[in-house]
Design a protein around this motif. Structure first.
Motif, short mmCIF file in Angstrom:
data_model
loop_
_atom_site.label_atom_id
_atom_site.label_comp_id
_atom_site.label_asym_id
_atom_site.label_seq_id
_atom_site.Cartn_x
_atom_site.Cartn_y
_atom_site.Cartn_z
N PRO A 25 0.80 -1.24 0.00
CA PRO A 25 0.00 0.00 0.00
C PRO A 25 0.82 1.28 0.00
N VAL A 26 1.99 1.29 0.67
CA VAL A 26 2.77 2.54 0.68
C VAL A 26 3.42 2.79 -0.68
N CYS A 43 6.22 8.14 2.60
CA CYS A 43 5.16 7.25 3.06
C CYS A 43 5.83 6.04 3.71
N SER A 45 -2.76 4.29 1.32
CA SER A 45 -3.06 5.01 2.56
C SER A 45 -4.19 6.01 2.32
N THR A 85 -3.30 3.05 6.81
CA THR A 85 -3.03 2.38 5.55
C THR A 85 -4.05 1.27 5.42
#
Length: 425
Positions: free
Chosen positions: A60-61, A122, A213, A206
């Protein structure tokens, strides 16, 4: 919103601080030369030190960093050739403390006098002593391996950055603490802006259902909607819109604390919406307290929804009514679709499970209780958000989150497992 003038009497040298941090003059539209601007971003998806490996944030980051970088290019803020995104799992030496310093300084040196320097991060935000900091990929929980505001100031100084504007976008826990410290650690000899995902004492979300996020998702959305001309950024409008959406979505999530107690993120009472087609009436229910949602009648037959049907606890239904404003905000911005809709359903399902666990524990793990919860959610969206089509797929998503609440709080959810394995779900 408080403000403090700096010792340099220029319009851009004011400090404005609220739930999120922005430094600079919020009434001005930031103008700069796109061709002279550069962006460097870091997605710390992997932590290499053994003390932190288990806390690696994963994909996700990376998605967040690439989304924000792509958006800066799309709105004409930074040329594609002037953007660099470094991913810890792919660029192991560039995302350590020394690697980040090297890449940061190089990018800052490339920015010319009329350009903007954008630093995006991030990953993990950390508390080290009384400081808030960013965690590079080799962070080992010591102060010498984290990136504080004073470290960022040192890097800017080393780069002799000539940029007309400097923008830090920090998507991590405790980001506001780093942003707040930057107001004192970095001399205000230039136009400096910091946008942070949360305050000094909060965590950043997140979210698996968003695959990114929350802050970066809504930041990119706000940038696309608020920006019109290349080389111009209405930063305060962008941040305000991002904040509004973040708070609206996060307010749908309530967590179980203890019997009779839940914790929630309350939406800012000053946030308003345009009204729209919201209904004032309560959800339509049948005599047993279960909403009559016709398209799901087969579910009630399949799962033997006979008397006594377990209605939601009064506090649960009261909470559902309290989030109409949040749903309206997201609906008015045409965000309640696809991943955001999935996330909203999963958050609400988690919250209902938390309320039922706190106030009606004896029936929370019964399949009929979950079905009642889902029918209430479907009815809620039917009444307050026409066009947000709740389907059987949302039931499946919601079931995973509902079950997770039970598992995390030592509830025997054998009945929920039976429900999951029934009917092809």
């Amino acid at each position: 919103m408080g403000q403090r003038s700096s010792h340099i009497q220029q319009p851009a040298d004011c400090r404005h601080s609220d739930k999120f941090i922005i430094i600079g003059n919020p009434t001005e539209e930031v103008e700069f030369d796109t061709a002279q601007s550069h962006l460097v971003g870091f997605a710390i998806d992997y932590q290499s030190h053994e003390k932190m490996q288990a806390k690696s944030l994963g994909r996700p980051v990376v998605t967040a960093a690439k989304l924000v970088s792509k958006t800066f290019v799309e709105i004409g803020a930074v040329p594609e050739g002037n953007t660099t995104i470094l991913v810890a799992s792919e660029n192991s030496t560039d995302c350590t403390f020394e690697g980040m310093k090297r890449c940061f300084v190089y990018a800052a040196k490339c920015v010319e006098a009329e350009g903007m320097f954008v630093f995006y991060f991030c990953g993990h935000g950390v508390e080290v002593g009384d400081k808030r900091a960013l965690a590079p990929s080799d962070f080992d929980r010591s102060e010498c391996t984290c990136i504080t505001a004073s470290v960022l100031n040192d890097w800017l100084t080393e780069a002799s950055c000539k940029a007309k504007h400097v923008l830090f976008a920090l998507d991590c826990c405790y980001a506001g603490g780093v942003g707040d410290a930057l107001t004192t650690d970095i001399p205000l000899h230039r136009s400096l802006f910091v946008m942070s995902a949360c305050t000094a004492n909060e965590t950043s979300y997140t979210i698996g259902t968003l695959e990114v996020s929350m802050f970066s998702y809504f930041l990119a959305d706000a940038m696309r909607k608020q920006s019109c001309d290349p080389g111009k950024l209405p930063l305060y409008n962008i941040l305000t819109e991002c904040r509004t959406c973040c708070e609206a979505l996060s307010s749908l999530l309530v967590k179980y604390e203890a019997p009779g107690k839940v914790s929630s993120c309350q939406i800012d009472p000053e946030i308003t919406s345009s009204g729209g087609d919201q209904k004032d009436n309560d959800d339509e229910t049948d005599i047993d307290g279960v909403p009559d949602v016709g398209r799901f009648q087969y579910i009630t037959k399949l799962y033997d929804m006979k008397a006594p049907r377990p209605p939601l606890h009064a506090k649960t239904k009261q909470w559902l009514k309290s989030i109409v404003k949040s749903i309206t905000i997201l609906r008015d911005r045409k965000l309640l679709k696809d991943k955001v809709l999935n996330t909203a359903v999963c958050f609400i399902t988690t919250s209902i499970a938390s309320y039922q666990l706190a106030f009606q524990r004896d029936t929370v793990s019964q399949p009929n209780t979950f079905i009642t919860a889902f029918l209430n959610i479907a009815s809620f969206f039917d009444n307050h958000c026409h066009g947000a089509d709740i389907t059987i797929d949302h039931l499946k998503y919601g079931l995973e989150f509902y079950s997770l609440v039970l598992q995390n709080n030592a509830v025997d959810d054998a009945s929920i497992e039976a429900l999951r394995n029934c009917g092809g779900m």
